[in-house]
Write a protein that holds these residues in place. Structure first.
Motif, PDB file in Angstrom:
ATOM      1  N   MET A   1       0.890  -0.999  -0.017  1.00  0.00           N
ATOM      2  CA  MET A   1       0.005  -0.118   0.191  1.00  0.00           C
ATOM      3  C   MET A   1       0.702   0.976   0.142  1.00  0.00           C
ATOM      4  N   ARG A   2       0.477   2.247  -1.211  1.00  0.00           N
ATOM      5  CA  ARG A   2       1.348   3.511  -1.133  1.00  0.00           C
ATOM      6  C   ARG A   2       1.048   4.126   0.125  1.00  0.00           C
ATOM      7  N   GLY A   3       2.061   5.494   0.118  1.00  0.00           N
ATOM      8  CA  GLY A   3       1.940   6.214   1.158  1.00  0.00           C
ATOM      9  C   GLY A   3       0.488   6.970   1.517  1.00  0.00           C
ATOM     10  N   GLN A   4      -0.082   7.375  -0.533  1.00  0.00           N
ATOM     11  CA  GLN A   4      -0.724   8.263   0.004  1.00  0.00           C
ATOM     12  C   GLN A   4      -2.757   7.348   0.070  1.00  0.00           C
ATOM     13  N   ASP A   5      -2.195   5.892  -0.126  1.00  0.00           N
ATOM     14  CA  ASP A   5      -3.444   5.026   0.394  1.00  0.00           C
ATOM     15  C   ASP A   5      -3.763   4.914   1.907  1.00  0.00           C
ATOM     16  N   ARG A   6      -2.391   4.185   2.344  1.00  0.00           N
ATOM     17  CA  ARG A   6      -2.884   4.627   3.431  1.00  0.00           C
ATOM     18  C   ARG A   6      -3.632   6.090   4.083  1.00  0.00           C
ATOM     19  N   THR A   7      -2.560   7.232   3.933  1.00  0.00           N
ATOM     20  CA  THR A   7      -3.089   8.454   4.333  1.00  0.00           C
ATOM     21  C   THR A   7      -4.134   8.820   4.180  1.00  0.00           C
ATOM     22  N   GLY A   8      -4.966   8.320   2.839  1.00  0.00           N
ATOM     23  CA  GLY A   8      -5.917   8.610   2.888  1.00  0.00           C
ATOM     24  C   GLY A   8      -7.305   7.388   3.232  1.00  0.00           C
ATOM     25  N   VAL A   9      -7.068   5.868   3.397  1.00  0.00           N
ATOM     26  CA  VAL A   9      -7.460   5.488   4.524  1.00  0.00           C
ATOM     27  C   VAL A   9      -7.927   5.808   5.411  1.00  0.00           C
ATOM     28  N   ALA A  10      -6.867   6.671   6.382  1.00  0.00           N
ATOM     29  CA  ALA A  10      -6.753   7.119   7.491  1.00  0.00           C
ATOM     30  C   ALA A  10      -8.044   8.076   7.461  1.00  0.00           C
ATOM     31  N   VAL A  11      -7.660   9.572   6.185  1.00  0.00           N
ATOM     32  CA  VAL A  11      -9.101  10.133   6.594  1.00  0.00           C
ATOM     33  C   VAL A  11     -10.364  10.049   6.317  1.00  0.00           C
ATOM     34  N   ALA A  12     -10.235   8.503   5.563  1.00  0.00           N
ATOM     35  CA  ALA A  12     -11.570   8.086   4.959  1.00  0.00           C
ATOM     36  C   ALA A  12     -11.915   7.702   6.604  1.00  0.00           C
ATOM     37  N   MET A  13     -11.399   6.960   7.479  1.00  0.00           N
ATOM     38  CA  MET A  13     -12.516   6.994   7.909  1.00  0.00           C
ATOM     39  C   MET A  13     -12.413   7.853   9.275  1.00  0.00           C
ATOM     40  N   CYS A  14     -11.504   8.903   9.332  1.00  0.00           N
ATOM     41  CA  CYS A  14     -12.100   9.914  10.259  1.00  0.00           C
ATOM     42  C   CYS A  14     -13.194  10.823   9.504  1.00  0.00           C
ATOM     43  N   LEU A  15     -13.158  11.183   8.657  1.00  0.00           N
ATOM     44  CA  LEU A  15     -14.775  11.585   7.730  1.00  0.00           C
ATOM     45  C   LEU A  15     -15.476  10.652   8.260  1.00  0.00           C
ATOM     46  N   HIS A  16     -15.228   9.410   8.342  1.00  0.00           N
ATOM     47  CA  HIS A  16     -16.614   7.964   8.615  1.00  0.00           C
ATOM     48  C   HIS A  16     -16.846   8.951   9.912  1.00  0.00           C
ATOM     49  N   ILE A  17     -15.525   8.810  10.702  1.00  0.00           N
ATOM     50  CA  ILE A  17     -15.857   8.587  12.064  1.00  0.00           C
ATOM     51  C   ILE A  17     -16.752  10.034  12.526  1.00  0.00           C
ATOM     52  N   CYS A  18     -17.000  11.641  11.643  1.00  0.00           N
ATOM     53  CA  CYS A  18     -17.164  12.965  12.124  1.00  0.00           C
ATOM     54  C   CYS A  18     -18.467  12.952  11.619  1.00  0.00           C
ATOM     55  N   GLY A  19     -19.043  11.408  10.487  1.00  0.00           N
ATOM     56  CA  GLY A  19     -20.293  11.365  10.424  1.00  0.00           C
ATOM     57  C   GLY A  19     -20.701  11.933   8.314  1.00  0.00           C
ATOM     58  N   ALA A  20     -19.350  11.939   8.005  1.00  0.00           N
ATOM     59  CA  ALA A  20     -19.840  12.639   6.394  1.00  0.00           C
ATOM     60  C   ALA A  20     -19.745  10.788   5.845  1.00  0.00           C
ATOM     61  N   SER A  21     -20.640  11.570   4.398  1.00  0.00           N
ATOM     62  CA  SER A  21     -20.841   9.944   3.521  1.00  0.00           C
ATOM     63  C   SER A  21     -20.165   9.633   3.182  1.00  0.00           C
TER      64      SER A  21
END
Length: 111
Positions: free
Chosen positions: A1-21
């Motif tokens: 997994m590339r760095g941007q992918d790991r970062t993208g997953v982490a940000v996606a999980m944070c956005l999910h936690i915050c209620g983003a669709s």
């Protein structure tokens, strides 16, 4: 997994936690694609390569951040863990921690 992918997953999980669709999460990830595939984005990625790899590595795949990647990620997580929250629970990010994270990462609408 590339760095941007790991970062993208982490940000996606944070956005999910915050209620983003999922649509909003995918759009946010895809914004990286627009910049990454631009002349400036490619140049920035090229500068990050170690000297001995400059000019030898095809950076084109590194520029991509397609919206579809987030849909694929969430489908995989839901298939494997039942839900995104199920996945987060499995890595120790339980409902209480998710609530604390959401509170820390979002503004109170009434404040």
């Amino acid at each position: 997994m590339r760095g941007q992918d790991r970062t993208g997953v982490a940000v996606a999980m944070c956005l999910h936690i915050c209620g983003a669709s999922l649509d909003r999460i995918a759009a946010d990830y895809a914004a990286s694609h627009t910049w990454g595939c631009s002349v400036q984005g490619r140049a920035a990625m090229e500068r990050q390569l170690p000297e001995h790899l400059k000019g030898l590595v095809n950076i084109e795949p590194l520029c991509r951040a397609p919206r579809s990647a987030m849909y694929t990620l969430f489908a995989h997580v839901e298939q494997r863990h039942g839900s995104v929250n199920g996945y987060l629970d499995s890595i120790g990010v339980d409902a209480e921690l998710r609530a604390r994270c959401a509170s820390a990462l979002t503004d109170d609408a009434e404040a």
